[in-house]
Write an enzyme that holds these catalytic residues in place. Structure first.
Site, PDB file in Angstrom:
ATOM      1  N   GLU A 212      53.899  95.563  40.480  1.00 53.93           N
ATOM      2  CA  GLU A 212      52.780  96.335  39.947  1.00 53.93           C
ATOM      3  C   GLU A 212      53.259  97.470  39.061  1.00 53.93           C
ATOM      4  OE1 GLU A 212      48.585  96.715  39.555  1.00 53.93           O
ATOM      5  OE2 GLU A 212      49.908  95.142  40.335  1.00 53.93           O
TER       6      GLU A 212
ATOM      7  N   GLU B  90      48.538  91.824  33.005  1.00 53.76           N
ATOM      8  CA  GLU B  90      49.125  90.578  33.496  1.00 53.76           C
ATOM      9  C   GLU B  90      50.404  90.224  32.751  1.00 53.76           C
ATOM     10  OE1 GLU B  90      48.192  89.510  36.226  1.00 53.76           O
ATOM     11  OE2 GLU B  90      46.284  90.611  36.336  1.00 53.76           O
TER      12      GLU B  90
END
Length: 491
Positions: A286, A257
């Site tokens: 991502e 994250e």
């Protein structure tokens, strides 16, 4: 006297600020909101979405766009216009009533999904999911007269198509399965033993966040059922989760994250509240979380440093040395949960979801048959049966919040990360010396310079090509996986 572009951007910045407020409502819902507030929050989210949709479809946007001569703008202006024009055309195609109903239904669905997941009861969630699928198909039909799935995919990975993605995934699949089968035929590395105090986990996880460059003065770390990153610019928040027997769940969820969060924190400040002020696509997003988590965070050099930090925090946890720890962190193992999967098998989990959601949107699969289809395809792909719904069709939050078209971007991110890793290490030949000291500065600075600062300035594949000097391909990722796990497992 202002011109049309200045008026357009002033309006856009206000819309961007309101969008950030809406995002904060979502963050609060997942972290601090009392459970009983869900019905009220659903109405609040729907009201906010109504306001945002009205702004995103305001007729003045069309007037301003028509009045602007693109050729008079610089690169930043042209990129802003590209994003705004595309967004305007998409948003004006969606009826306000549909947008509001989607916001209301998906807000309520999160709680229903969580309850069904806790009870392993897909049937109690299925009617809600069926409504969401119907609404998303209606949305897709409004956006495009072509393929419904592609219309939704474009929200997350602009200009990509389901068929293009399927071709790349199909090229990866044989090599992934062959590598997995070889690895699973070898002795399994040791596991950590004992229990790991939650407070100590959270202390170390905050240290890891800072180690990877996360600015805690503009962010915070909280806990949630499903870890996520929220916000952009000066307020970017992340969540993680803890397990008293598996500290890696916490640490690597955090690093993952943080990759997302640092992307948002490091975008050029001039782009705040504009279309360029956030990540250009979920695949590129991502790529940042994955390269932080895997190529850097699970690499031999960095894990040698992390081993020492964990020994200091927790004492003896059953791993003798840095080499054993490196193998443990990268252990390939059977399992049901995508977010806990090893690097080899992760993409197989994504392939499963991609195929199912594509079939749902294209009318080839009914929600009533989804659980059976999931279980059948899982057994075909992994060789064993799903034991309960929370390990299967109910494990991910994505469909409950309407994120159809999102799942394939996880594997696109892995592909992009593989490409970026080759380029980064070519530019930083001594990188592992720094990582072995817990110093990620050179790596994160390279990523900031070549990817993160640009925000939405370039198109996704153009950004990766600019950063790496080559068009995106699955080959670098597969070469990396085969080399890494070939060494660990002595293949």
């Amino acid at each position: 006297m202002t011109n049309a572009y200045d008026d357009l951007m002033a309006f856009q910045r206000e819309t961007g600020a309101l969008g950030q407020i809406a995002g904060r409502l979502g963050w609060d819902q997942e972290t601090m909101m009392p459970r009983g507030a869900a019905p009220q929050r659903a109405e609040e989210m729907a009201a906010m979405e109504h306001v945002l949709h009205a702004r995103r479809t305001d007729p003045r946007l069309g007037d301003w766009l028509a009045a602007i001569n693109d050729k008079t703008l610089d690169q930043v202006g042209q990129a802003n216009l590209r994003h705004i024009r595309k967004s305007y055309l998409r948003n004006t195609a969606i009826p306000a009533k549909l947008a509001s109903e989607l916001a209301r239904k998906t807000s309520m669905a999160q709680g229903i999904w969580a309850e069904a997941r806790s009870k392993d009861d897909f049937a109690s969630f299925a009617p809600t999911l069926e409504e969401i699928v119907s609404l998303k198909r209606e949305e897709a039909a409004a956006l495009s007269k072509g393929n419904l799935y592609d219309a939704l995919l474009d929200d997350y990975e602009p200009d990509a198509t389901g068929d293009q993605i399927a071709a790349m995934f199909n090229a990866m699949e044989p090599r992934l399965i062959a590598l997995r089968d070889k690895v699973l035929g070898k002795p399994e590395p040791k596991s950590v033993t004992g229990t790991f105090d939650e407070a100590k986990q959270m202390k170390l996880t905050r240290q890891l966040a800072k180690t990877f460059g996360y600015d805690m003065s503009r962010g915070r770390v909280d806990k949630a059922v499903h870890p996520f990153s929220s916000g952009s610019g000066m307020d970017v928040r992340i969540t993680t989760r803890t397990s008293e027997i598996d500290p890696f769940n916490c640490f690597y969820s955090t690093i993952h994250e943080v990759g997302h969060a640092c992307y948002e924190q490091n975008i050029n400040d001039d782009y705040l509240f504009t279309p360029l002020g956030s990540g250009v696509s979920m695949g590129v997003h991502e790529s940042q979380s994955r390269i932080y988590e895997n190529q850097i965070g699970r690499g031999r050099a960095f894990t040698s440093w992390l081993f020492g930090e964990m020994k200091e925090a927790f004492g003896d946890f059953g791993i003798a040395n840095e080499d054993e720890f490196y193998a443990t962190v990268n252990k390939v193992h059977k399992g049901y949960i995508r977010t806990e999967a090893d690097e080899i098998q992760y993409n197989l989990h994504v392939l499963l979801r991609f195929g199912l959601e594509k079939d749902l949107m294209e009318g080839k699969l009914d929600v009533a048959d989804l659980e059976e289809a999931w279980n059948t395809r899982f057994e075909q792909a992994f060789g064993y049966k799903v034991d309960k719904a929370s390990n299967g069709v109910l494990q991910d939050v994505h469909w409950s919040v309407g994120l159809f078209g999102y799942f394939p971007t996880y594997s696109l991110g892995n592909l992009y990360a593989g490409c970026l890793n080759v380029a980064m290490r070519g530019a930083l030949p001594d990188l592992d010396t720094d990582l072995a000291k817990g110093d990620t500065t050179a790596a994160t600075a390279w990523l900031q310079e070549n990817v993160q600062q640009h925000g939405g300035l370039y198109k996704p594949t153009d950004l990766i090509a600019k950063a790496t000097g080559a068009e995106p391909s699955e080959a670098p990722l597969m070469d990396y996986l085969e080399a890494k796990f070939g060494e660990i497992y002595d293949l």
